[in-house]
Design a protein around this motif. Sequence first.
Motif, PDB file in Angstrom:
ATOM      1  N   GLY A 167       0.774  -1.236   0.000  1.00  0.00           N
ATOM      2  CA  GLY A 167       0.000   0.000   0.000  1.00  0.00           C
ATOM      3  C   GLY A 167       0.802   1.281   0.000  1.00  0.00           C
ATOM      4  N   VAL A 168       2.090   1.211   0.304  1.00  0.00           N
ATOM      5  CA  VAL A 168       2.894   2.435   0.361  1.00  0.00           C
ATOM      6  C   VAL A 168       2.941   3.119  -1.004  1.00  0.00           C
ATOM      7  CG1 VAL A 168       5.209   3.383   0.824  1.00  0.00           C
ATOM      8  CG2 VAL A 168       4.226   1.662   2.347  1.00  0.00           C
ATOM      9  N   ASP A 225      -3.883   1.655  13.708  1.00  0.00           N
ATOM     10  CA  ASP A 225      -3.358   2.983  14.011  1.00  0.00           C
ATOM     11  C   ASP A 225      -2.787   3.667  12.780  1.00  0.00           C
ATOM     12  OD1 ASP A 225      -3.131   5.034  15.789  1.00  0.00           O
ATOM     13  OD2 ASP A 225      -1.243   4.379  16.659  1.00  0.00           O
ATOM     14  N   ALA A 226      -3.376   3.407  11.623  1.00  0.00           N
ATOM     15  CA  ALA A 226      -2.933   4.077  10.395  1.00  0.00           C
ATOM     16  C   ALA A 226      -3.590   5.459  10.363  1.00  0.00           C
ATOM     17  CB  ALA A 226      -3.352   3.263   9.172  1.00  0.00           C
ATOM     18  N   VAL A 227      -3.014   6.415   9.867  1.00  0.00           N
ATOM     19  CA  VAL A 227      -1.771   6.631   9.152  1.00  0.00           C
ATOM     20  C   VAL A 227      -0.661   6.881  10.166  1.00  0.00           C
ATOM     21  CG1 VAL A 227      -0.578   8.207   7.573  1.00  0.00           C
ATOM     22  CG2 VAL A 227      -2.968   7.712   7.196  1.00  0.00           C
ATOM     23  N   GLY A 272      -6.284   0.988   5.283  1.00  0.00           N
ATOM     24  CA  GLY A 272      -6.834  -0.049   4.409  1.00  0.00           C
ATOM     25  C   GLY A 272      -5.910  -1.243   4.334  1.00  0.00           C
ATOM     26  N   PHE A 273      -4.692  -1.012   3.926  1.00  0.00           N
ATOM     27  CA  PHE A 273      -3.706  -2.089   3.818  1.00  0.00           C
ATOM     28  C   PHE A 273      -3.179  -2.497   5.186  1.00  0.00           C
ATOM     29  CE2 PHE A 273      -3.682   0.222  -0.140  1.00  0.00           C
ATOM     30  CZ  PHE A 273      -3.741  -0.790  -1.082  1.00  0.00           C
ATOM     31  N   SER A 274      -3.146  -1.558   6.096  1.00  0.00           N
ATOM     32  CA  SER A 274      -2.526  -1.801   7.397  1.00  0.00           C
ATOM     33  C   SER A 274      -3.248  -2.869   8.218  1.00  0.00           C
ATOM     34  CB  SER A 274      -2.448  -0.500   8.188  1.00  0.00           C
ATOM     35  OG  SER A 274      -3.737   0.029   8.389  1.00  0.00           O
TER      36      SER A 274
END
Length: 142
Positions: free
Chosen positions: A29-30, A85-87, A94-96
């Motif tokens: 996702g990065v 705890d994204a971002v 989403g990906f995290s």
Amino acid sequence: AGVWIVPTQALLEIFMTKATPEELSKRRGVEYTPPPMIAAWAKQRQAFMVQPGFNKQNNERLLQERGKLLKALHDAGVEIILGSDAVQTFSVPGFSIFNEMEAMAAFFEKIEKLARPATAGRDGGHRDDDDNADDADDAEER
């Protein structure tokens, strides 16, 4: 126990790994993250890695002990819910959550037990039309 926790294990693993910013920038996702944010994460990561006491042995021990603690809490009846705890540094919304599931799977045999509260309604997934109507009313009041 009546207690729930959100350990954000994958985020801790990002901080404790010896992975370079270049390696972390290849995480899931990065590639969808704005380049200025990736550059800020890389700068933060480089500063973190030069902190006194940051070494593989200490970091691996911290992760092992934390894993034992999470398992003991779970065994004692503490409910564990997935959250990422994204971002945060190299943790993309989403990906995290998939990274969190993989991190937690290292400690728990049945990942579906962790996934249920991450995907169910606030009452454990037992919702009916009346509950949905209440949610709409609650949203209008906010």
